[in-house]
Design a protein around this motif. Structure first.
Motif: not given
Length: 127
Positions: A62-70, A105-116
Protein backbone atom coordinates in the motif's frame (compact mmCIF):
# COMPACT_ATOMS: atom_id res chain seq x y z
CA UNK A 1 -2.14 -22.37 -38.22
CA UNK A 2 0.54 -21.15 -35.82
CA UNK A 3 2.57 -18.05 -36.49
CA UNK A 4 6.15 -18.46 -37.68
CA UNK A 5 8.61 -17.95 -34.84
CA UNK A 6 11.24 -15.49 -36.04
CA UNK A 7 12.67 -14.06 -32.80
CA UNK A 8 15.61 -15.75 -31.08
CA UNK A 9 16.47 -15.15 -27.42
CA UNK A 10 19.89 -16.10 -26.08
CA UNK A 11 20.26 -17.01 -22.41
CA UNK A 12 23.41 -17.81 -20.47
CA UNK A 13 23.28 -20.59 -17.89
CA UNK A 14 25.83 -22.75 -16.11
CA UNK A 15 26.21 -26.48 -16.80
CA UNK A 16 24.06 -27.53 -13.86
CA UNK A 17 21.09 -25.44 -14.91
CA UNK A 18 21.56 -26.47 -18.54
CA UNK A 19 21.46 -30.15 -17.55
CA UNK A 20 18.34 -29.59 -15.42
CA UNK A 21 16.63 -27.76 -18.27
CA UNK A 22 17.52 -30.55 -20.73
CA UNK A 23 16.11 -33.15 -18.32
CA UNK A 24 12.82 -31.23 -17.93
CA UNK A 25 12.60 -30.66 -21.68
CA UNK A 26 13.16 -34.38 -22.30
CA UNK A 27 10.60 -35.42 -19.70
CA UNK A 28 7.82 -32.98 -20.56
CA UNK A 29 8.42 -31.54 -24.05
CA UNK A 30 10.05 -34.35 -26.06
CA UNK A 31 13.40 -32.59 -25.67
CA UNK A 32 12.16 -29.24 -27.03
CA UNK A 33 14.00 -26.58 -24.97
CA UNK A 34 12.09 -23.73 -26.64
CA UNK A 35 8.76 -25.26 -25.61
CA UNK A 36 10.05 -25.67 -22.04
CA UNK A 37 11.08 -22.01 -21.82
CA UNK A 38 7.87 -20.74 -23.46
CA UNK A 39 5.75 -22.82 -21.09
CA UNK A 40 7.71 -21.74 -18.01
CA UNK A 41 7.53 -18.09 -19.02
CA UNK A 42 3.91 -17.95 -20.07
CA UNK A 43 2.56 -20.03 -17.19
CA UNK A 44 4.61 -18.21 -14.53
CA UNK A 45 2.73 -15.78 -12.31
CA UNK A 46 4.05 -13.58 -9.55
CA UNK A 47 0.69 -13.61 -7.82
CA UNK A 48 1.15 -14.77 -4.26
CA UNK A 49 -1.82 -16.39 -2.58
CA UNK A 50 -3.38 -13.97 -0.10
CA UNK A 51 -2.87 -16.43 2.75
CA UNK A 52 0.91 -16.10 2.31
CA UNK A 53 0.89 -12.31 2.64
CA UNK A 54 1.56 -10.92 6.08
CA UNK A 55 0.16 -7.67 7.42
CA UNK A 56 3.56 -6.03 6.83
CA UNK A 57 3.46 -7.04 3.17
CA UNK A 58 0.02 -5.45 2.79
CA UNK A 59 1.26 -2.22 4.36
CA UNK A 60 4.42 -2.30 2.27
CA UNK A 61 2.43 -2.77 -0.94
CA UNK A 62 0.00 0.00 0.00
CA UNK A 63 2.81 2.43 0.85
CA UNK A 64 4.69 1.73 -2.38
CA UNK A 65 1.50 2.15 -4.39
CA UNK A 66 0.62 5.41 -2.64
CA UNK A 67 4.13 6.84 -3.01
CA UNK A 68 4.16 5.92 -6.70
CA UNK A 69 0.78 7.60 -7.29
CA UNK A 70 1.92 10.74 -5.45
CA UNK A 71 5.11 10.91 -7.53
CA UNK A 72 3.06 10.52 -10.73
CA UNK A 73 0.67 13.26 -9.57
CA UNK A 74 3.55 15.65 -8.88
CA UNK A 75 4.96 14.94 -12.33
CA UNK A 76 1.65 15.66 -14.03
CA UNK A 77 1.08 18.85 -12.01
CA UNK A 78 4.64 20.00 -12.63
CA UNK A 79 4.22 19.53 -16.38
CA UNK A 80 0.94 21.48 -16.35
CA UNK A 81 2.49 24.42 -14.47
CA UNK A 82 5.54 24.52 -16.74
CA UNK A 83 3.33 24.36 -19.84
CA UNK A 84 1.22 27.21 -18.50
CA UNK A 85 4.33 29.32 -17.77
CA UNK A 86 5.75 28.58 -21.23
CA UNK A 87 2.49 29.61 -22.91
CA UNK A 88 2.38 32.80 -20.87
CA UNK A 89 6.00 33.58 -21.80
CA UNK A 90 5.21 33.08 -25.50
CA UNK A 91 2.32 35.55 -25.29
CA UNK A 92 4.22 38.18 -23.32
CA UNK A 93 7.78 37.53 -22.10
CA UNK A 94 7.52 40.36 -19.56
CA UNK A 95 4.30 39.01 -18.00
CA UNK A 96 6.14 36.42 -15.87
CA UNK A 97 5.77 37.17 -12.14
CA UNK A 98 6.77 35.59 -8.84
CA UNK A 99 3.18 34.37 -8.45
CA UNK A 100 3.79 32.01 -11.37
CA UNK A 101 6.25 30.12 -9.16
CA UNK A 102 3.82 29.61 -6.24
CA UNK A 103 2.64 26.13 -7.37
CA UNK A 104 6.21 24.88 -7.00
CA UNK A 105 5.90 25.49 -3.23
CA UNK A 106 3.17 22.86 -3.12
CA UNK A 107 5.39 20.40 -4.97
CA UNK A 108 8.01 20.85 -2.23
CA UNK A 109 5.60 19.94 0.56
CA UNK A 110 4.29 16.96 -1.44
CA UNK A 111 7.87 15.80 -1.97
CA UNK A 112 8.47 16.02 1.79
CA UNK A 113 5.53 13.65 2.35
CA UNK A 114 6.89 11.24 -0.26
CA UNK A 115 10.37 11.38 1.30
CA UNK A 116 8.86 10.49 4.69
CA UNK A 117 6.96 7.59 3.13
CA UNK A 118 10.09 6.30 1.41
CA UNK A 119 12.12 6.57 4.63
CA UNK A 120 9.44 4.57 6.43
CA UNK A 121 9.48 1.97 3.63
CA UNK A 122 13.25 1.77 3.90
CA UNK A 123 13.06 1.16 7.64
CA UNK A 124 10.41 -1.54 7.10
CA UNK A 125 12.59 -3.30 4.55
CA UNK A 126 15.68 -2.98 6.71
CA UNK A 127 14.06 -4.66 9.70
Amino acid sequence: MSKKKEITINTRVDETIHRQMREKAAAYFKGNMSALIRCATLKYSEDVPTSELSEDNHRLTALISTASKKIDKIGVNHNQVVKCINEKMKMSPHAFTANDLLPFNQFGSDMKIIQDMLRYLYEMLKS
